[in-house]
Structure formats: structure tokens, C-alpha cells
Write a protein that holds these residues in place. Structure first.
Motif, short mmCIF file in Angstrom:
data_model
loop_
_atom_site.label_atom_id
_atom_site.label_comp_id
_atom_site.label_asym_id
_atom_site.label_seq_id
_atom_site.Cartn_x
_atom_site.Cartn_y
_atom_site.Cartn_z
N SER A 78 24.90 37.39 136.95
CA SER A 78 25.70 36.89 137.02
C SER A 78 25.44 36.08 135.26
CB SER A 78 24.99 35.20 137.37
OG SER A 78 24.81 35.74 139.07
N PHE A 79 25.22 36.95 134.26
CA PHE A 79 25.28 36.13 133.04
C PHE A 79 25.98 36.26 132.45
CE2 PHE A 79 26.07 40.27 130.86
CZ PHE A 79 26.08 40.12 129.57
N GLN A 80 27.74 36.72 132.59
CA GLN A 80 29.04 36.26 131.72
C GLN A 80 29.32 34.50 132.44
OE1 GLN A 80 29.18 37.82 130.23
NE2 GLN A 80 29.96 40.46 130.57
N ARG A 81 28.43 33.71 133.29
CA ARG A 81 28.62 32.89 133.59
C ARG A 81 28.29 31.80 132.13
NH1 ARG A 81 27.87 32.13 140.49
NH2 ARG A 81 29.02 34.19 141.17
N ILE A 82 26.89 32.04 131.72
CA ILE A 82 26.25 31.62 130.97
C ILE A 82 27.44 31.43 128.94
CG2 ILE A 82 24.56 31.27 129.30
CD1 ILE A 82 23.05 32.85 131.34
N MET A 83 27.66 30.12 128.85
CA MET A 83 28.74 30.64 127.59
C MET A 83 27.25 30.63 126.36
SD MET A 83 31.51 30.56 128.19
CE MET A 83 32.31 30.59 126.68
N VAL A 84 27.47 31.28 125.24
CA VAL A 84 26.26 31.31 124.17
C VAL A 84 27.75 30.82 123.09
CG1 VAL A 84 24.76 31.67 122.61
CG2 VAL A 84 24.19 32.01 125.42
N ASP A 85 27.62 30.07 122.33
CA ASP A 85 28.91 29.92 121.10
C ASP A 85 27.70 30.49 120.00
OD1 ASP A 85 30.78 29.48 122.05
OD2 ASP A 85 30.59 26.71 122.65
#
Length: 236
Positions: free
Chosen positions: A172-179
Motif C-alpha cells: 500500500s505504500f504507493q498510495r502515500i505521497m512524499v514531495d
């Protein structure tokens, strides 16, 4: 336990060129990234930091340099927080990588993704989470339990640490955004982590300040592991 600020490095030359930088040396912040790092340092200036741990990649060390200016604090460089070892994918253009069969695995089943000649995303998560939790436990003993510390690392590494803190499977980690140059905040307690912020690129940081010493005497030595029923009352 202490409060962890997870900082992604500022925008790099690889970010704008569409190349997977990985651990390739010489990838530095571009002008926008340098501006982001300076602005981040101004935002966090009032926050006392007990420690700053950084990936050995140049772009991470450049990002924390303005933050450390004027502080009597030397960064700890730790290879466990390094970028994913993308192996043979390192230095290749993203527009060609999306045609590789492994790309779909990285997107949809990342826990099974192992980069040719490199490491797997599951192995990356294991080493990064172990390092973060190890530093947090160590700093909680060495400093006030309300101490704040910062780890500067990379997008996929931060997403993996946040997935662990949220109790999510790595898939599920691809659902998290980190700019670039965003901060995410985690508080580890005795029984569970609390994710306080994710992908914050400009919010107020007053809530990250430790309470005054007088207030600390009236609080328990360790933050509670219990969640607030009905939701938090916020910062007064």
C-alpha cells in the motif's frame, strides 16, 4: 518517546531530468531544491533538534546543511537511510523503465519487487524501519522524552517508514505521497506509532515544539500510547 521529523531531500537535478538517480554519485540539488532547503531551515528554526540523521547521498546532505547552520549539531550520516539500490535501473530514464515488466510489480505488488543487480523494496523497508526505530529508542533514553529529531532521506524510504507506522502492508505504500523537501512526522510510543503529519510542505510547526519545562512536570514521563477517543482537541 521522541518526535521524528522525516524530511525528503529537496528537488534534485535527477528529479527534473526524469532519471532514476538511485545511489549514483554527483546528483545534487538544483536551484529550486536549494531554495526549498533554505525555506525549510527557516520553518524549522524555532524547533530544537536533538539529532539530525541523514542519508549519505549528496542531495540529502545539501538539504540539511542550511538547517544545521547556527546549530551546535553535527549530522549523523547513516547508509541504512540511503536511497533504494536500484541496481541496473540506476541512471535510466523513467520513460523507458515504465516499459519493463518489473514496473507493474513495483506499482502493484512492491513487496515482491527486487531490482536487477540491486535490492528489494521489502529489504529496503526492513533496514530503514530498523534504523529509524533504533535511533528513536536511543534518543529517547539519551534526551528528554519530548525531544525532537530529524531524519533526511528519500521518497521511497520515507513512504516505507510511514507505511510501517500506519500499520499498512508495503503493497500500500504507493498510495502515500512524499514531495521534495516535505516533512512527515511520527511519534513512536511504547505500543504504537502515531503519524502526525504526511507530506507537509508549508504548514505551521508550532505543534512540533516541546512543551515548556514547567508543563512537562505535570505530564507523564512518556507520551501515552492510547489514541484519543473522539479525536484530538488540537494545539491550544
Amino acid at each position: 518517546m521522541t518526535t521524528l521529523i522525516l524530511l525528503r531531500h529537496g528537488r534534485s537535478s535527477a528529479n527534473t531530468s526524469g532519471v532514476l538517480a538511485g545511489r549514483r554519485p554527483g546528483v545534487e540539488l538544483d536551484d529550486t531544491g536549494k531554495g526549498q532547503a533554505w525555506a525549510l531551515a527557516q520553518r524549522l528554526k524555532p524547533v530544537p533538534l536533538a539529532a539530525v540523521v541523514t542519508s549519505p547521498m549528496e542531495r540529502c546532505q545539501q538539504t540539511v546543511a542550511p538547517l544545521l547552520a547556527g546549530r551546535e549539531l553535527a549530522p549523523v550520516v547513516d547508509g541504512e537511510l540511503a536511497e533504494v539500490d536500484y541496481g541496473d535501473w540506476t541512471g535510466r530514464e523513467l520513460k523507458t523503465l515504465i516499459k519493463e515488466p518489473l514496473w507493474r510489480v513495483v506499482q502493484q505488488h512492491p513487496s515482491a519487487a527486487i531490482f536487477p543487480g540491486g535490492e528489494g523494496l521489502a529489504a529496503m523497508q526492513a533496514r530503514a524501519v530498523a534504523a529509524i526505530r533504533g535511533y528513536d529508542a536511543k534518543l529517547a533514553v539519551e534526551h528528554d522524552p519530548h525531544a525532537v529529531w530529524l531524519a533526511c532521506t528519500h521518497g521511497d524510504v520515507i513512504k516505507a517508514v510511514l507505511a510501517d507506522a500506519l500499520g499498512l502492508h508495503l503493497d500500500s505504500f504507493q498510495r502515500i505521497m512524499v514531495d521534495p523537501c516535505s516533512i512527515s512526522v511520527v511519534v513512536y510510543t511504547e505500543t504504537r506509532p502515531f503519524v502526525v503529519r504526511v507530506n507537509d510542505t508549508g504548514g505551521d510547526v508550532t505543534a512540533l515544539l516541546p512543551p515548556p519545562k514547567r508543563s512537562r512536570r505535570r505530564r507523564s514521563a512518556q507520551p501515552s500510547s492510547d489514541a484519543v477517543v473522539g479525536g484530538s482537541t488540537g494545539v491550544s
